[in-house]
Design a protein around this motif. Structure first.
Motif, mmCIF file in Angstrom:
data_model
loop_
_atom_site.group_PDB
_atom_site.id
_atom_site.type_symbol
_atom_site.label_atom_id
_atom_site.label_comp_id
_atom_site.label_asym_id
_atom_site.label_seq_id
_atom_site.Cartn_x
_atom_site.Cartn_y
_atom_site.Cartn_z
ATOM 1 N N GLY A 313 8.721 42.482 -62.199
ATOM 2 C CA GLY A 313 7.300 42.031 -61.242
ATOM 3 C C GLY A 313 7.617 41.163 -60.296
ATOM 4 O O GLY A 313 6.790 40.679 -59.524
ATOM 5 N N HIS A 314 9.010 40.896 -60.314
ATOM 6 C CA HIS A 314 9.526 39.646 -59.009
ATOM 7 C C HIS A 314 9.793 40.214 -57.905
ATOM 8 O O HIS A 314 10.566 41.350 -57.930
ATOM 9 N N PRO A 315 9.275 39.636 -56.717
ATOM 10 C CA PRO A 315 9.677 40.274 -55.560
ATOM 11 C C PRO A 315 11.191 40.196 -55.154
ATOM 12 O O PRO A 315 11.530 41.109 -54.218
ATOM 13 N N ALA A 351 17.057 42.014 -54.535
ATOM 14 C CA ALA A 351 16.447 42.471 -53.382
ATOM 15 C C ALA A 351 16.877 41.644 -52.422
ATOM 16 O O ALA A 351 15.611 41.426 -51.568
ATOM 17 N N VAL A 352 17.926 41.192 -52.229
ATOM 18 C CA VAL A 352 18.356 40.194 -51.264
ATOM 19 C C VAL A 352 19.508 40.651 -50.651
ATOM 20 O O VAL A 352 20.287 41.577 -51.051
ATOM 21 N N TYR A 403 27.150 45.336 -55.983
ATOM 22 C CA TYR A 403 27.403 44.072 -55.832
ATOM 23 C C TYR A 403 26.375 43.069 -56.008
ATOM 24 O O TYR A 403 26.313 42.093 -56.496
ATOM 25 N N ARG A 404 24.901 43.812 -55.925
ATOM 26 C CA ARG A 404 23.779 42.944 -56.082
ATOM 27 C C ARG A 404 23.336 42.946 -57.578
ATOM 28 O O ARG A 404 22.442 42.469 -57.947
ATOM 29 N N ALA A 428 13.791 30.568 -55.297
ATOM 30 C CA ALA A 428 14.585 29.945 -54.561
ATOM 31 C C ALA A 428 15.411 30.571 -53.102
ATOM 32 O O ALA A 428 15.543 30.466 -52.020
ATOM 33 N N ILE A 429 15.913 31.745 -53.898
ATOM 34 C CA ILE A 429 16.466 32.791 -52.687
ATOM 35 C C ILE A 429 15.380 33.725 -52.098
ATOM 36 O O ILE A 429 15.745 34.298 -50.852
ATOM 37 N N THR A 430 14.050 33.880 -52.668
ATOM 38 C CA THR A 430 13.148 34.342 -51.952
ATOM 39 C C THR A 430 12.457 33.653 -50.639
ATOM 40 O O THR A 430 12.266 34.254 -49.766
ATOM 41 N N GLU A 431 12.616 32.124 -50.856
ATOM 42 C CA GLU A 431 11.851 31.436 -49.842
ATOM 43 C C GLU A 431 12.922 31.280 -48.570
ATOM 44 O O GLU A 431 12.251 30.608 -47.608
ATOM 45 N N GLU A 432 14.009 31.298 -48.673
ATOM 46 C CA GLU A 432 15.073 31.300 -47.595
ATOM 47 C C GLU A 432 14.693 32.142 -46.324
ATOM 48 O O GLU A 432 14.277 33.057 -46.332
#
Length: 432
Positions: A313-315, A351-352, A403-404, A428-432
């Motif tokens: 459920g996390h974006p 998903a980054v 890789y992800r 933290a990686i979503t807010e960047e």
């Protein structure tokens, strides 16, 4: 022990009779290299396989024997053979069946070190290996040849937690006249007994859940006693013709399925010659871990399912590879084969951008970056650059990750703490 005795009782009690004397030269933990045979006759008979007994610790010791009996019992097997690591258990299990000029069919969804063994080292030995998609039953059928000697796969794959259709692949292996060997490391005998679904031999990295504390290397091979090597004697001459090392003794006639001619050969030739011995102290450590196997797995599997739901459920997460989730491609197989839970080792895809993968892993506080699984501690690793780093891009895609992909092994910590740790790093990686 009565057949109705429960799992927990067997994992604590099987294989050891208090007060039974052992002929070690040095007292327990049976940290002994050699053994006092007591007489010329006993020494002769033990070396010629005409009497059961301790010979030399390269091929076994009394502490190891208890460990072997316990694993064989939990798996419903006739015998087991412990080795110095899970990797050596896989190698010994297969080298007992196949030699130069012969062939193995294996799933391509395997731990990276196993892929290296099968595609690189076995090629040096002259053994050809065909890798197939474990879910493509026609591919298993098409890959079998007259010179094929084994099918091999993992019951729960690493790192995408694929679930093998054990029954279907076992049936195809038997149609081809060969045994199915399964690596049951992630499932363990508590979550899955492969014998119940047609498998013939199981292997384990006991380093993982069986030991459970990341302290000791070890491997185990269990002969489930289901494959009849005597049905085609010309195909299995190592068992059905006189064994040159023991004169005119024929292993299949002397030991058969009931006393595992397969493992007698594995121990007296492959392990004897190559020397992947399990130390007495590691045997002792693994026995201590085994006694709490079911208790640890119940907690770890429960936490894994909850964490998989959270990640789903996390974006910042594109995909969760956990067969306990209803939309997973192996969910139905997990329902059939893993009613107690789908294990506690799985992966997910971020998903980054690729550039943020390292930051996510480095920012985790409770998940240790460790190339191991099945520990009491929760672990994280990046398969594409570590455990599966020798695989090319095509092999990675065929194995179902890239890789992800991040692999988790869920430990015994509080569930809320693990979720909070993952949430903080994902946010933290979503807010960047």
């Amino acid at each position: 022990m009565p057949e109705t005795t429960g799992f927990a009782t067997r994992q604590v009690r099987t294989g050891y009779q208090p007060g039974t004397p052992q002929n070690t030269a040095i007292p327990p933990i049976y940290q002994s290299v050699a053994y006092d045979f007591g007489s010329f006759e006993q020494a002769r008979d033990i070396f010629s396989l005409r009497r059961k007994g301790n010979l030399y610790s390269r091929t076994g010791n009394p502490t190891q024997a208890v460990f072997e009996q316990r694993l064989a019992d939990l798996d419903g097997g006739v015998a087991a053979l412990a080795t110095g690591s899970g990797q050596s258990a896989v190698a010994v299990a297969l080298l007992t069946l196949a030699k130069s000029g012969q062939h193995i069919v294996a799933a391509r969804q395997l731990y990276g070190g196993t892929v290296d063994l099968l595609t690189d080292t076995f090629a040096d030995f002259g053994i050809e290996v065909t890798l197939v998609d474990q879910d493509d039953l026609d591919a298993w059928r098409a890959a079998a040849r007259p010179e094929t000697r084994a099918f091999f796969a993992e019951t729960i794959g690493n790192p995408v937690a694929s679930v093998l259709d054990v029954r279907a692949v076992a049936d195809i292996a038997h149609q081809a006249g060969v045994p199915l060997i399964v690596d049951n490391t992630i499932a363990t005998p508590y979550l899955l007994r492969p014998k119940d679904f047609g498998a013939d031999i199981t292997v384990y990295s006991a380093t993982k859940f069986i030991g459970g504390h990341g302290s000791s290397l070890g491997g185990v091979i269990v002969d489930l006693g289901t494959f009849d090597f005597g049905a085609e004697p010309q195909r299995w001459t190592q068992f059905t013709e006189p064994y040159p090392r023991i004169g005119d003794l024929v292993l299949w006639e002397e030991f058969g399925r009931e006393r595992s001619a397969y493992l007698v050969y594995a121990k007296t030739k492959i392990v004897h010659d190559l020397g992947p011995a399990l130390s007495p102290f590691n045997s002792f450590q693994l026995l201590q871990g085994l006694e709490t196997l079911d208790l640890r797995l119940e907690r770890q599997v429960g936490s894994a399912l909850a964490i998989a739901h959270f990640l789903d459920g996390h974006p910042a997460v594109a995909k969760v590879n956990y067969p306990g989730l209803p939309d997973n491609r192996w969910h139905d197989a997990a329902q059939r084969y893993l009613p107690r839970g789908a294990g506690s080792v799985f992966s997910f895809d971020l998903a980054v951008d690729d550039s943020k993968v390292a930051k996510f892993i480095d920012s985790l506080q409770l998940f240790a970056i460790v190339a191991n699984i099945g520990d009491a501690r929760s672990l994280v690793v990046h398969p594409a650059t570590t455990t599966h780093s020798h695989l090319g891009d095509t092999q990675l895609r065929d194995a179902g990750f890239g890789y992800r992909t991040v692999r988790l092994s869920i430990g015994l910590e509080n569930l809320e703490d693990l979720v909070d740790d993952l949430r903080a790093s994902l946010d933290a990686i979503t807010e960047e």
